[in-house]
Design an enzyme around this catalytic site. Sequence first.
Site, PDB file in Angstrom:
ATOM      1  N   ASP A 189       0.815  -1.219   0.000  1.00 25.05           N
ATOM      2  CA  ASP A 189       0.000   0.000   0.000  1.00 25.05           C
ATOM      3  C   ASP A 189       0.847   1.267   0.000  1.00 25.05           C
ATOM      4  O   ASP A 189       0.442   2.295   0.542  1.00 25.05           O
ATOM      5  CB  ASP A 189      -0.968   0.019   1.204  1.00 25.05           C
TER       6      ASP A 189
ATOM      7  N   LYS B 135       2.259   2.031  -5.181  1.00 25.68           N
ATOM      8  CA  LYS B 135       3.007   1.541  -6.358  1.00 25.68           C
ATOM      9  C   LYS B 135       2.216   1.703  -7.649  1.00 25.68           C
ATOM     10  O   LYS B 135       2.776   2.017  -8.681  1.00 25.68           O
ATOM     11  CB  LYS B 135       3.344   0.052  -6.184  1.00 25.68           C
TER      12      LYS B 135
ATOM     13  N   GLY C  55      -3.853  -4.804  -4.236  1.00 26.88           N
ATOM     14  CA  GLY C  55      -4.864  -3.846  -4.682  1.00 26.88           C
ATOM     15  C   GLY C  55      -4.152  -2.584  -5.101  1.00 26.88           C
ATOM     16  O   GLY C  55      -3.528  -1.924  -4.278  1.00 26.88           O
ATOM     17  N   HIS C  56      -4.163  -2.292  -6.370  1.00 26.96           N
ATOM     18  CA  HIS C  56      -3.448  -1.123  -6.865  1.00 26.96           C
ATOM     19  C   HIS C  56      -4.454  -0.086  -7.361  1.00 26.96           C
ATOM     20  O   HIS C  56      -5.203  -0.330  -8.286  1.00 26.96           O
ATOM     21  CB  HIS C  56      -2.486  -1.523  -7.997  1.00 26.96           C
TER      22      HIS C  56
ATOM     23  N   GLN D 234       2.422  -6.167  -2.979  1.00 29.23           N
ATOM     24  CA  GLN D 234       2.687  -6.138  -1.527  1.00 29.23           C
ATOM     25  C   GLN D 234       3.949  -5.308  -1.247  1.00 29.23           C
ATOM     26  O   GLN D 234       4.228  -4.391  -1.985  1.00 29.23           O
ATOM     27  CB  GLN D 234       2.821  -7.562  -0.953  1.00 29.23           C
TER      28      GLN D 234
HETATM   29  P1  IMP Z   1      -2.280 -13.020   2.160  1.00 24.75           P
HETATM   30  O1  IMP Z   1      -1.322 -12.463   1.166  1.00 24.75           O
HETATM   31  O2  IMP Z   1      -3.737 -12.870   1.764  1.00 24.75           O
HETATM   32  O3  IMP Z   1      -1.933 -14.428   2.567  1.00 24.75           O
HETATM   33  O4  IMP Z   1      -2.144 -12.134   3.502  1.00 24.75           O
HETATM   34  C1  IMP Z   1      -0.958 -12.159   4.283  1.00 24.75           C
HETATM   35  C2  IMP Z   1      -0.630 -10.765   4.808  1.00 24.75           C
HETATM   36  O5  IMP Z   1      -0.261  -9.939   3.724  1.00 24.75           O
HETATM   37  C3  IMP Z   1      -1.789 -10.061   5.498  1.00 24.75           C
HETATM   38  O6  IMP Z   1      -1.264  -9.249   6.543  1.00 24.75           O
HETATM   39  C4  IMP Z   1      -2.358  -9.167   4.404  1.00 24.75           C
HETATM   40  O7  IMP Z   1      -3.026  -8.041   4.919  1.00 24.75           O
HETATM   41  C5  IMP Z   1      -1.076  -8.765   3.706  1.00 24.75           C
HETATM   42  N1  IMP Z   1      -1.262  -8.366   2.307  1.00 24.75           N
HETATM   43  C6  IMP Z   1      -1.431  -9.165   1.235  1.00 24.75           C
HETATM   44  N2  IMP Z   1      -1.529  -8.438   0.117  1.00 24.75           N
HETATM   45  C7  IMP Z   1      -1.405  -7.151   0.476  1.00 24.75           C
HETATM   46  C8  IMP Z   1      -1.375  -5.921  -0.243  1.00 24.75           C
HETATM   47  O8  IMP Z   1      -1.464  -5.864  -1.477  1.00 24.75           O
HETATM   48  N3  IMP Z   1      -1.227  -4.785   0.502  1.00 24.75           N
HETATM   49  C9  IMP Z   1      -1.060  -4.838   1.848  1.00 24.75           C
HETATM   50  N4  IMP Z   1      -1.062  -5.948   2.554  1.00 24.75           N
HETATM   51  C10 IMP Z   1      -1.227  -7.109   1.881  1.00 24.75           C
END
Ligand code: IMP
Length: 418
Positions: free
Chosen positions: A15, A18, A42-43, A226
């Site tokens: 977040d 990017k 989520g972009h 991420q």
């Molecule tokens: P997962 O990727 O759904 O397995 O989540 C694992 C961790 O990564 C959690 O803390 C999510 O909130 C975080 N996470 C996954 N994708 C994103 C992203 O695009 N932005 C921020 N946090 C993310």
Amino acid sequence: MTNKNLVVIGTHWGDEGKGKIVDLLTESVTAVVRFQGGHNAGHTLVVEGKKTVLHLIPSGILHPNVRCFIGNGVVLSIPDLLKEIQELENAGVAVRDRMMISLDCPIIMPYHVALDQSVEQRRGNQKIGTTGRGIGPAYEDKVGRRGIRLRDLLDKEQLVFKLEELLHHHNFMLEQYYGAPPVTLQACLAASYDFLAELTPMMGDVLSALAGFRKTGASVLFEGAQGALLDIDHGTYPFVTSSNTTAGAISSGCGVGPRYLDYILGITKAYTTRVGEGPFPTELKDDVGRRLAEKGHEFGATTGRPRRCGWLDVHALQRVVEMNSLTGLCITKLDVLDGLKEIALCTDYEVDAAGDTTPVYEMMPGWETPTESVKSFSELPENARAYLARIEALCGIPIDIISTGPDRSETIIKRTLI
Ligand code: IMP
């Protein structure tokens, strides 16, 4: 022939903004590539006031002539991909003829989603706070060498055979261990095979296509999802995602070797945020934290969850510079700090005998004059420039881009990267 390949990486827990920067830099490249993660990302892009949220499709897609690639390192939810394509098409953006998806992408199946949610539920207050989209279990199947990949859709008989095996395995866990309903073969085919005709024209050998660009001197942008501190190896384990989110993942995630990367840009928010659970030493649970959340609209683009907010963690950033071999930084959302009396930068951690971490802060004066929408560096208030200079000095790399608002136009480019 000279080409320049650019990498964009988030430096903290995602977040960082990017999407906007990838969209901006896409003007100068031939292709944009996703190499890890899935639709947990989520972009958010804002172009001429219009907001688009992308999860799986590379953020370059809004530029009409750019090719977009999803590399083998991405775990693919087919219904979500097609929904996203449909939404873009409804908005008048043509997608299918310039998208290529690797035949080696692991597919996220309905049992992965069921498992993700069941595992989280069972963890109770030890939960990771995942996005609940099946990302982790899909990577587990990949590493377990039993995952279904996109190319498996090409042979239905074999696909059904493999799926039946997997369903035995996962339904046993779902029903016997988690007390959750089982997943049917029909549901799995409906989330994958049933879309084969629609997917076939987009399926391809991403490695070869990208090698072709290199040979002709075309520039490519690699879009990280991420952030580095969510990396499965280097992040705040176990509160991480299930992929490598750092620059090293490009080679494994789309087949472009490390020597072919020319510039690695770290995207850093002017303060730090985190969604989900896990350590966050600079988190502010006071009025300043709430103010950052409000002014920065800090709600997850994928899950809508409120983001935790705190001061910029430069101590962590220094490690991130190292592990990614960052060339330069882009600071985003500088304007969210406008009007604060004092701003703190975390330059170290003190860890006590019990393992608790206390951040060590350096205090900097804030600024009154708004930086919102400022488009040239010299127009920034002196204290804002001093804040940026201190980050540069602590990290040992330059800040080449500064973002002062969500729109493409609200950007200060100090150095042209490409
Ligand atoms: P997962 O990727 O759904 O397995 O989540 C694992 C961790 O990564 C959690 O803390 C999510 O909130 C975080 N996470 C996954 N994708 C994103 C992203 O695009 N932005 C921020 N946090 C993310």
